[in-house]
Design a protein around this motif. Structure first.
Motif, PDB file in Angstrom:
ATOM      1  N   LEU A 175       6.802   9.087   2.156  1.00 41.47           N
ATOM      2  CA  LEU A 175       6.815   9.341   0.757  1.00 41.47           C
ATOM      3  C   LEU A 175       8.048   8.679   0.049  1.00 41.47           C
ATOM      4  O   LEU A 175       7.879   8.048  -1.040  1.00 41.47           O
ATOM      5  N   ALA A 176       9.121   8.615   0.793  1.00 42.13           N
ATOM      6  CA  ALA A 176      10.419   7.932   0.056  1.00 42.13           C
ATOM      7  C   ALA A 176       9.962   6.498   0.009  1.00 42.13           C
ATOM      8  O   ALA A 176      10.502   5.652  -1.063  1.00 42.13           O
ATOM      9  N   SER A 177       9.278   5.904   0.860  1.00 45.31           N
ATOM     10  CA  SER A 177       8.819   4.369   0.830  1.00 45.31           C
ATOM     11  C   SER A 177       8.201   4.208  -0.383  1.00 45.31           C
ATOM     12  O   SER A 177       8.102   3.026  -0.958  1.00 45.31           O
ATOM     13  N   ASN A 178       7.165   5.064  -0.853  1.00 46.74           N
ATOM     14  CA  ASN A 178       6.250   5.261  -2.052  1.00 46.74           C
ATOM     15  C   ASN A 178       7.170   4.763  -3.304  1.00 46.74           C
ATOM     16  O   ASN A 178       6.974   4.119  -4.016  1.00 46.74           O
ATOM     17  N   PHE A 179       8.185   5.645  -3.390  1.00 43.78           N
ATOM     18  CA  PHE A 179       9.279   5.505  -4.435  1.00 43.78           C
ATOM     19  C   PHE A 179       9.773   4.204  -4.467  1.00 43.78           C
ATOM     20  O   PHE A 179       9.828   3.546  -5.517  1.00 43.78           O
ATOM     21  N   GLN A 203      10.407  -0.745  -7.694  1.00 48.14           N
ATOM     22  CA  GLN A 203      10.308  -2.371  -7.788  1.00 48.14           C
ATOM     23  C   GLN A 203       9.316  -2.561  -9.101  1.00 48.14           C
ATOM     24  O   GLN A 203       9.656  -3.519 -10.025  1.00 48.14           O
ATOM     25  N   TYR A 204       8.185  -2.008  -9.328  1.00 46.58           N
ATOM     26  CA  TYR A 204       7.343  -2.294 -10.404  1.00 46.58           C
ATOM     27  C   TYR A 204       7.825  -1.657 -11.600  1.00 46.58           C
ATOM     28  O   TYR A 204       7.812  -2.300 -12.640  1.00 46.58           O
ATOM     29  N   LEU A 205       8.549  -0.379 -11.741  1.00 54.23           N
ATOM     30  CA  LEU A 205       9.054   0.041 -12.767  1.00 54.23           C
ATOM     31  C   LEU A 205      10.093  -0.797 -13.413  1.00 54.23           C
ATOM     32  O   LEU A 205      10.250  -1.154 -14.713  1.00 54.23           O
ATOM     33  N   ASP A 206      10.915  -1.394 -12.434  1.00 55.49           N
ATOM     34  CA  ASP A 206      12.174  -2.248 -12.912  1.00 55.49           C
ATOM     35  C   ASP A 206      11.339  -3.258 -13.294  1.00 55.49           C
ATOM     36  O   ASP A 206      12.112  -3.882 -14.537  1.00 55.49           O
ATOM     37  N   LYS A 207      10.434  -3.990 -12.881  1.00 54.72           N
ATOM     38  CA  LYS A 207       9.645  -5.136 -13.472  1.00 54.72           C
ATOM     39  C   LYS A 207       9.266  -4.986 -15.157  1.00 54.72           C
ATOM     40  O   LYS A 207       9.433  -5.614 -15.680  1.00 54.72           O
ATOM     41  N   VAL A 236       0.904  -1.114   0.186  1.00 54.53           N
ATOM     42  CA  VAL A 236      -0.045   0.102   0.114  1.00 54.53           C
ATOM     43  C   VAL A 236       0.866   1.181  -0.115  1.00 54.53           C
ATOM     44  O   VAL A 236       1.681   1.304   0.813  1.00 54.53           O
ATOM     45  N   LEU A 237       0.568   2.165  -0.853  1.00 56.96           N
ATOM     46  CA  LEU A 237       1.235   3.544  -0.936  1.00 56.96           C
ATOM     47  C   LEU A 237       1.111   4.216   0.096  1.00 56.96           C
ATOM     48  O   LEU A 237      -0.169   4.540   0.549  1.00 56.96           O
ATOM     49  N   ALA A 238       2.033   4.793   0.786  1.00 53.17           N
ATOM     50  CA  ALA A 238       1.790   5.899   1.925  1.00 53.17           C
ATOM     51  C   ALA A 238       0.923   7.126   1.352  1.00 53.17           C
ATOM     52  O   ALA A 238       0.211   7.834   2.223  1.00 53.17           O
TER      53      ALA A 238
END
Length: 96
Positions: A26-30, A35-39, A7-9
């Motif tokens: 906010l940093a944890s959101n990135f 991870q998804y962008l890399d995939k 879950v995004l903060a």
């Protein structure tokens, strides 16, 4: 990237009092998004590789079909009873 849904903060930011740790959330959101962008990047490379292989095979099939048609035409010119029917070279009756 684990299979658990993360879950995004930022969905909580509207209800958070913007204290000291809001930037950490906010940093944890990135980190999650990264991870998804890399995939996606990896998947795009795989898709592009498959597309290139498909295009190469398609080109080879087209060359094969063109060459086969040329051979059949040459043989037909010499009255060899042969034709391509449904993509297959078949012997025909004389005069067909």
């Amino acid at each position: 990237m684990d299979n658990d849904k993360q879950v995004l903060a930022t969905s909580e930011l509207a209800t958070l009092p913007l204290g000291h740790n809001w930037y950490q959330k906010l940093a944890s959101n990135f980190e999650i998004i990264e991870q998804y962008l890399d995939k996606l990047d990896t998947d795009e490379l795989v898709v592009n590789d498959l597309k290139n292989k498909f295009d190469d095979i398609s080109d080879k099939i087209n060359i094969y079909e063109t060459n086969m048609q040329a051979i059949v035409n040459i043989l037909s010119d010499y009255d060899v009873p042969i034709a391509i029917v449904d993509g297959k070279v078949v012997e025909t009756e004389e005069g067909e």
